[in-house]
Design a protein around this motif. Structure first.
Motif, PDB file in Angstrom:
ATOM      1  N   PHE A 177      10.308  52.606  22.970  1.00 52.75           N
ATOM      2  CA  PHE A 177      10.447  53.453  21.790  1.00 52.75           C
ATOM      3  C   PHE A 177       9.761  52.821  20.576  1.00 52.75           C
ATOM      4  N   GLN A 178       9.977  51.535  20.359  1.00 44.71           N
ATOM      5  CA  GLN A 178       9.388  50.877  19.189  1.00 44.71           C
ATOM      6  C   GLN A 178       7.861  50.867  19.260  1.00 44.71           C
ATOM      7  N   TYR A 179       7.328  50.560  20.438  1.00 41.16           N
ATOM      8  CA  TYR A 179       5.873  50.517  20.602  1.00 41.16           C
ATOM      9  C   TYR A 179       5.251  51.890  20.344  1.00 41.16           C
ATOM     10  N   ALA A 180       5.798  52.909  20.978  1.00 40.62           N
ATOM     11  CA  ALA A 180       5.215  54.238  20.836  1.00 40.62           C
ATOM     12  C   ALA A 180       5.424  54.804  19.436  1.00 40.62           C
ATOM     13  N   THR A 181       6.454  54.352  18.729  1.00 40.11           N
ATOM     14  CA  THR A 181       6.707  54.850  17.380  1.00 40.11           C
ATOM     15  C   THR A 181       5.574  54.477  16.435  1.00 40.11           C
ATOM     16  N   SER A 186       9.110  55.585  25.482  1.00 40.13           N
ATOM     17  CA  SER A 186       7.830  56.003  24.909  1.00 40.13           C
ATOM     18  C   SER A 186       7.786  57.519  24.725  1.00 40.13           C
ATOM     19  N   LEU A 187       8.311  58.238  25.703  1.00 37.95           N
ATOM     20  CA  LEU A 187       8.340  59.698  25.608  1.00 37.95           C
ATOM     21  C   LEU A 187       9.238  60.143  24.451  1.00 37.95           C
ATOM     22  N   LEU A 188      10.399  59.518  24.316  1.00 36.70           N
ATOM     23  CA  LEU A 188      11.311  59.858  23.228  1.00 36.70           C
ATOM     24  C   LEU A 188      10.661  59.605  21.869  1.00 36.70           C
ATOM     25  N   ALA A 189       9.950  58.496  21.752  1.00 36.47           N
ATOM     26  CA  ALA A 189       9.275  58.178  20.494  1.00 36.47           C
ATOM     27  C   ALA A 189       8.193  59.194  20.177  1.00 36.47           C
ATOM     28  N   ALA A 190       7.480  59.642  21.197  1.00 36.76           N
ATOM     29  CA  ALA A 190       6.427  60.635  20.975  1.00 36.76           C
ATOM     30  C   ALA A 190       7.014  61.948  20.474  1.00 36.76           C
ATOM     31  N   LEU A 191       8.140  62.348  21.048  1.00 33.60           N
ATOM     32  CA  LEU A 191       8.788  63.588  20.606  1.00 33.60           C
ATOM     33  C   LEU A 191       9.302  63.456  19.167  1.00 33.60           C
ATOM     34  N   HIS A 238       9.847  58.398   8.629  1.00 33.18           N
ATOM     35  CA  HIS A 238       9.826  58.409  10.089  1.00 33.18           C
ATOM     36  C   HIS A 238      10.351  57.092  10.638  1.00 33.18           C
ATOM     37  N   PHE A 239       9.816  55.986  10.142  1.00 36.02           N
ATOM     38  CA  PHE A 239      10.223  54.680  10.648  1.00 36.02           C
ATOM     39  C   PHE A 239      11.680  54.370  10.288  1.00 36.02           C
ATOM     40  N   GLY A 240      12.149  54.905   9.167  1.00 34.32           N
ATOM     41  CA  GLY A 240      13.556  54.724   8.822  1.00 34.32           C
ATOM     42  C   GLY A 240      14.481  55.359   9.841  1.00 34.32           C
ATOM     43  N   VAL A 241      14.154  56.578  10.265  1.00 35.67           N
ATOM     44  CA  VAL A 241      14.942  57.239  11.314  1.00 35.67           C
ATOM     45  C   VAL A 241      14.859  56.441  12.613  1.00 35.67           C
ATOM     46  N   ALA A 242      13.672  55.948  12.937  1.00 36.08           N
ATOM     47  CA  ALA A 242      13.485  55.162  14.162  1.00 36.08           C
ATOM     48  C   ALA A 242      14.338  53.892  14.131  1.00 36.08           C
TER      49      ALA A 242
END
Length: 406
Positions: free
Chosen positions: A24-28, A146-151, A166-170
């Motif tokens: 998730f972090q990488y794809a974000t 990765s898929l979750l981050a893309a969505l 965006h990054f705050g939500v992540a």
């Protein structure tokens, strides 16, 4: 026994949270590269260097990661690096200029190296303690991250152009994953530094004391694992980067069909990893790696010789199916040799991911992309050869399927 109170399931959920976090972090941040490029007014070359900084940071982190694993253990290192990766998203969003962004990405690569080793050590320890397979499913969760981050990136981009928002939500989601991981991680790593009797090149000390182990020359077994990991990640990374271009430029697919290359490879890898633990329990890690990499090499080679869109997609499916279990199995085998072996093998995996796509590009530039993809098939074949040189020793009871009742 319900899953809630099952120690294996609790540990599996906690470690899966780490794998999900890394993907998730990488794809974000990768999904917001265009916005970061615009915010910092970067050229295409500068973006390339920025991306390379993360890979270089991960590749050169090996000595530090080995020392930290010996000093802290996988549980503490995993939790701290997961937290650090979340905070680095905020640092990247707030980076005022290009040099600061480069430093942030280099630090990101180092923490990726830390979390990669620590979470795989935890996965191997879980398998050993409970005598059940789970590494392949954990690697499937990475892909799901990765898929979750893309969505999420797609939704946030539509809602706001702010990278910081965006990054705050992540970061909030990563914090929740960190809490989930904290509740179930193992306090002990897998048995370490026990030389394989079948490996006449082993040089590990016979009885290192906990907390005072020192780095030793890698054994022959570890070096073969490194080779298998490098070739496996070269094939995996190159397929993600070059499959769409091959479909468009060589197979002459339409613009609508070209992106299906990545979808086919990624989809087959996720499906294969969901089932691979059962295969490991039924046939053993060595046979899964040997047969899988052979299928990947042969399937892609036949597709390249045949030409056309349909054969290419079939070959890509063979590659995704066959190569999917390589990294989980090699990570598990390396973890049983100790933290130093696992760290070195993980560093070689990062090197393969970093070097693979440019290498294929160099071959394609010197000849054509068909030959470049042929090198990918050859890499998968090299994994099969390396697997025959690895002694796939494992606790006898780990040969059970993950589906075996507790």
């Amino acid at each position: 026994m319900t899953r809630l109170h099952d120690p294996f399931r609790r540990g599996q959920l906690a470690i899966a949270a780490l794998f999900l976090s890394l993907g998730f972090q990488y794809a974000t941040w990768a999904a917001r590269i265009p916005a970061i490029k615009a915010d910092l007014d970067l050229s295409a070359a500068e973006v390339g260097v920025l991306l390379m900084a993360a890979g270089v940071g991960a590749a050169v982190s090996f000595p530090a990661v080995a020392w930290l694993m010996r000093r802290m253990g996988s549980r503490r290192l995993a939790l701290l690096s997961q937290l650090g990766l979340a905070l680095l998203l905020l640092a990247l969003a707030a980076a005022p200029n290009y040099p600061v962004a480069l430093l942030v990405m280099c630090a990101d690569g180092v923490l990726v190296g830390c979390l990669n080793v620590a979470m795989n050590a935890q996965g191997a320890a879980l398998e050993t303690r409970h005598e059940r397979n789970t590494m392949a499913k954990l690697h499937a969760v990475f892909s799901a991250g990765s898929l979750l981050a893309a969505l999420l990136a797609s939704g946030m981009t539509a809602a706001t152009g702010s990278v910081a928002a965006h990054f705050g939500v992540a970061v909030v989601l990563l914090a929740a994953l960190g809490v989930t991981a904290r509740t179930g991680l193992l306090d002990e790593d897998a048995p370490a530094d026990r030389p394989d009797p079948a490996d006449d090149g082993a040089t590990a000390d016979a009885g290192p004391k906990p907390g005072r182990r020192r780095w030793t020359v890698p054994s022959r077994l570890t070096l073969w694992m490194c080779c298998a990991m490098v070739f496996g990640t070269v094939a995996e990374g190159a397929m993600n980067d070059w499959s769409a271009l091959y479909l468009k430029d060589v197979a002459e697919a339409s613009a609508e069909l070209a992106p299906l290359g990545i979808a086919v490879v990624s989809g087959m890898m996720v499906v294969a990893r969901l089932f691979a633990d059962g295969w490991r329990g039924r046939w053993g890690d060595g046979r899964v790696v040997l047969l899988g990499s052979a299928v990947a090499a042969a399937g892609l080679a036949v597709a390249l010789v045949s030409g056309g869109v349909a054969p290419a997609l079939a070959g890509f499916a063979c590659m995704g199916l066959g190569i999917a279990a390589v990294t989980p199995c090699v990570y598990a085998a390396a973890a049983r040799q100790g933290s130093d072996a696992l760290t070195l093998v993980a560093a070689m995996g990062t090197t393969g991911l970093l070097a693979g796509p440019p290498l294929i590009g160099f071959i394609a530039g010197a000849s054509n992309l068909a030959w470049g993809m042929g090198a990918v098939a050859a890499s998968a074949g090299a994994v099969a050869l390396c697997s025959t040189r690895i002694s796939w020793t494992e606790p006898a009871s780990v040969a059970q399927s993950e589906a075996t009742p507790a």
